[in-house]
Design a protein around this motif. Structure first.
Motif, PDB file in Angstrom:
ATOM      1  N   ALA A  38      35.923  49.397 -94.175  1.00 12.06           N
ATOM      2  CA  ALA A  38      37.341  49.734 -94.319  1.00 12.06           C
ATOM      3  C   ALA A  38      37.734  49.681 -95.793  1.00 12.06           C
ATOM      4  N   GLN A  39      37.275  48.665 -96.508  1.00 19.65           N
ATOM      5  CA  GLN A  39      37.562  48.551 -97.937  1.00 19.65           C
ATOM      6  C   GLN A  39      36.981  49.733 -98.696  1.00 19.65           C
ATOM      7  N   ALA A  40      35.774  50.129 -98.334  1.00 26.29           N
ATOM      8  CA  ALA A  40      35.148  51.285 -98.986  1.00 26.29           C
ATOM      9  C   ALA A  40      35.955  52.553 -98.706  1.00 26.29           C
ATOM     10  N   ALA A  41      36.396  52.739 -97.464  1.00 25.54           N
ATOM     11  CA  ALA A  41      37.172  53.932 -97.103  1.00 25.54           C
ATOM     12  C   ALA A  41      38.481  54.003 -97.885  1.00 25.54           C
ATOM     13  N   ILE A  42      39.161  52.880 -98.010  1.00 28.39           N
ATOM     14  CA  ILE A  42      40.417  52.839 -98.767  1.00 28.39           C
ATOM     15  C   ILE A  42      40.162  53.242-100.218  1.00 28.39           C
ATOM     16  N   ALA A  43      39.163  52.646-100.838  1.00 30.53           N
ATOM     17  CA  ALA A  43      38.871  52.930-102.248  1.00 30.53           C
ATOM     18  C   ALA A  43      38.456  54.388-102.446  1.00 30.53           C
ATOM     19  N   LEU A  44      37.634  54.919-101.542  1.00 28.37           N
ATOM     20  CA  LEU A  44      37.199  56.318-101.665  1.00 28.37           C
ATOM     21  C   LEU A  44      38.390  57.267-101.542  1.00 28.37           C
ATOM     22  N   ALA A  45      39.268  57.006-100.586  1.00 28.18           N
ATOM     23  CA  ALA A  45      40.454  57.850-100.410  1.00 28.18           C
ATOM     24  C   ALA A  45      41.368  57.754-101.635  1.00 28.18           C
ATOM     25  N   GLN A  46      41.553  56.554-102.173  1.00 28.35           N
ATOM     26  CA  GLN A  46      42.382  56.372-103.365  1.00 28.35           C
ATOM     27  C   GLN A  46      41.845  57.157-104.547  1.00 28.35           C
ATOM     28  N   GLU A  47      40.532  57.312-104.609  1.00 29.67           N
ATOM     29  CA  GLU A  47      39.913  58.033-105.719  1.00 29.67           C
ATOM     30  C   GLU A  47      39.799  59.531-105.452  1.00 29.67           C
ATOM     31  N   GLY A  48      40.326  59.993-104.305  1.00 29.71           N
ATOM     32  CA  GLY A  48      40.407  61.424-104.044  1.00 29.71           C
ATOM     33  C   GLY A  48      39.395  61.994-103.068  1.00 29.71           C
ATOM     34  N   ALA A  49      38.482  61.182-102.547  1.00 28.70           N
ATOM     35  CA  ALA A  49      37.486  61.695-101.601  1.00 28.70           C
ATOM     36  C   ALA A  49      38.137  62.040-100.264  1.00 28.70           C
ATOM     37  N   GLN A  50      37.582  63.042 -99.599  1.00 25.83           N
ATOM     38  CA  GLN A  50      37.969  63.377 -98.230  1.00 25.83           C
ATOM     39  C   GLN A  50      37.151  62.466 -97.332  1.00 25.83           C
ATOM     40  N   VAL A  51      37.803  61.574 -96.609  1.00 23.57           N
ATOM     41  CA  VAL A  51      37.099  60.544 -95.850  1.00 23.57           C
ATOM     42  C   VAL A  51      37.194  60.798 -94.351  1.00 23.57           C
ATOM     43  N   THR A  52      36.043  60.752 -93.690  1.00 22.95           N
ATOM     44  CA  THR A  52      35.991  60.732 -92.234  1.00 22.95           C
ATOM     45  C   THR A  52      35.357  59.418 -91.844  1.00 22.95           C
ATOM     46  N   GLY A  53      36.027  58.687 -90.966  1.00 19.60           N
ATOM     47  CA  GLY A  53      35.528  57.400 -90.514  1.00 19.60           C
ATOM     48  C   GLY A  53      34.988  57.479 -89.109  1.00 19.60           C
ATOM     49  N   ILE A  54      33.883  56.806 -88.880  1.00 20.57           N
ATOM     50  CA  ILE A  54      33.255  56.760 -87.569  1.00 20.57           C
ATOM     51  C   ILE A  54      33.587  55.417 -86.931  1.00 20.57           C
ATOM     52  N   VAL A  55      34.040  55.458 -85.694  1.00 21.04           N
ATOM     53  CA  VAL A  55      34.365  54.246 -84.954  1.00 21.04           C
ATOM     54  C   VAL A  55      33.696  54.327 -83.591  1.00 21.04           C
ATOM     55  N   GLY A  56      33.298  53.174 -83.067  1.00 25.97           N
ATOM     56  CA  GLY A  56      32.638  53.112 -81.767  1.00 25.97           C
ATOM     57  C   GLY A  56      33.613  53.230 -80.609  1.00 25.97           C
ATOM     58  N   ASN A  57      33.159  52.877 -79.439  1.00 26.55           N
ATOM     59  CA  ASN A  57      33.942  53.049 -78.221  1.00 26.55           C
ATOM     60  C   ASN A  57      34.859  51.878 -77.897  1.00 26.55           C
ATOM     61  N   SER A  58      34.761  50.789 -78.625  1.00 20.66           N
ATOM     62  CA  SER A  58      35.599  49.620 -78.372  1.00 20.66           C
ATOM     63  C   SER A  58      37.062  49.931 -78.690  1.00 20.66           C
ATOM     64  N   ARG A  59      37.951  49.575 -77.768  1.00 20.63           N
ATOM     65  CA  ARG A  59      39.390  49.804 -77.993  1.00 20.63           C
ATOM     66  C   ARG A  59      39.877  49.047 -79.226  1.00 20.63           C
ATOM     67  N   LYS A  60      39.370  47.840 -79.423  1.00 19.87           N
ATOM     68  CA  LYS A  60      39.770  47.043 -80.586  1.00 19.87           C
ATOM     69  C   LYS A  60      39.367  47.766 -81.878  1.00 19.87           C
ATOM     70  N   GLU A  61      38.122  48.259 -81.945  1.00 22.59           N
ATOM     71  CA  GLU A  61      37.661  48.995 -83.126  1.00 22.59           C
ATOM     72  C   GLU A  61      38.510  50.244 -83.350  1.00 22.59           C
ATOM     73  N   GLN A  62      38.813  50.953 -82.290  1.00 22.95           N
ATOM     74  CA  GLN A  62      39.602  52.174 -82.403  1.00 22.95           C
ATOM     75  C   GLN A  62      41.003  51.873 -82.919  1.00 22.95           C
ATOM     76  N   GLU A  63      41.603  50.781 -82.455  1.00 25.55           N
ATOM     77  CA  GLU A  63      42.930  50.405 -82.922  1.00 25.55           C
ATOM     78  C   GLU A  63      42.891  50.010 -84.402  1.00 25.55           C
ATOM     79  N   GLU A  64      41.876  49.252 -84.808  1.00 19.50           N
ATOM     80  CA  GLU A  64      41.732  48.880 -86.212  1.00 19.50           C
ATOM     81  C   GLU A  64      41.565  50.118 -87.095  1.00 19.50           C
TER      82      GLU A  64
END
Length: 191
Positions: A38-64
């Motif tokens: 999550a920290q990496a995704a935030i930093a990459l987006a802040q620096e202008g990268a187009q970010v796609t995040g992969i999340v598993g099937n857990s509802r908790k993970e999806q909500e996060e």
């Protein structure tokens, strides 16, 4: 949240993002609901990268992951597309590969994601090699040497395509500032 079939790398308004250091770069982040990714995704987006995040099937993970994407978007730091994929499933990985339409410049992989996949006899991130851009970077965020050992066995295959590796073993999350991983990822990518 997109299914793998509906997924796309977000296009958004790239004019402003292209002016940032990682503008125009495409990043795929596995385990985006985990603190370091999550920290990496935030930093990459802040620096202008187009970010796609992969999340598993857990509802908790999806909500996060959903909260993270909203945080990034509302803070004006870009758009993160969240895709639900079980990286331990060969069928889901194939759908993800088909869904990613652009070459990936930056692939961020957490050791937790890969550990689970290895326990089922597969390698979650290695299947993305065909989608990696020449000169791209794989960032392995691990907590131990298992990730480093696995990556060393895959390095020649990726190097043939001009892909480099960064192996980052951050300190315990409780002992480090939340921004440590994100800042370090961006610093290493700029070198």
């Amino acid at each position: 949240m997109s299914s793998p079939k509906e997924s796309r790398i977000p296009e958004g308004n790239l004019t402003e993002n292209r002016e940032r250091p990682l503008g125009g770069k495409v990043a795929l982040v596995t385990g985006i609901s985990q603190v370091f990714c999550a920290q990496a995704a935030i930093a990459l987006a802040q620096e202008g990268a187009q970010v796609t995040g992969i999340v598993g099937n857990s509802r908790k993970e999806q909500e996060e992951a959903r909260k993270l994407a909203m945080h990034i978007e509302y803070s004006g730091n870009g758009i993160v597309d969240i895709v639900r994929v079980d990286l331990t499933s060969p069928e889901d990985r194939k759908r993800l590969q088909r869904a990613v339409r652009e070459e990936i410049d930056i692939l961020v992989v957490s050791s937790g994601t890969n550990e689970e996949a290895r326990s089922k006899g597969s390698d979650a991130w290695a299947g993305m090699l065909p989608k990696m851009a020449k000169g791209g970077t794989v960032i392995l965020i691990g907590e131990d040497n298992k990730e480093e050992q696995l990556s060393k066995s895959r390095i020649p295959e990726f190097q043939e395509k001009g892909v480099s590796f960064i192996i980052l073993c951050p300190p315990d999350a409780e002992d480090s500032p939340n921004e440590f991983v994100g800042e370090k990822v961006v610093e290493l990518l700029k070198q």
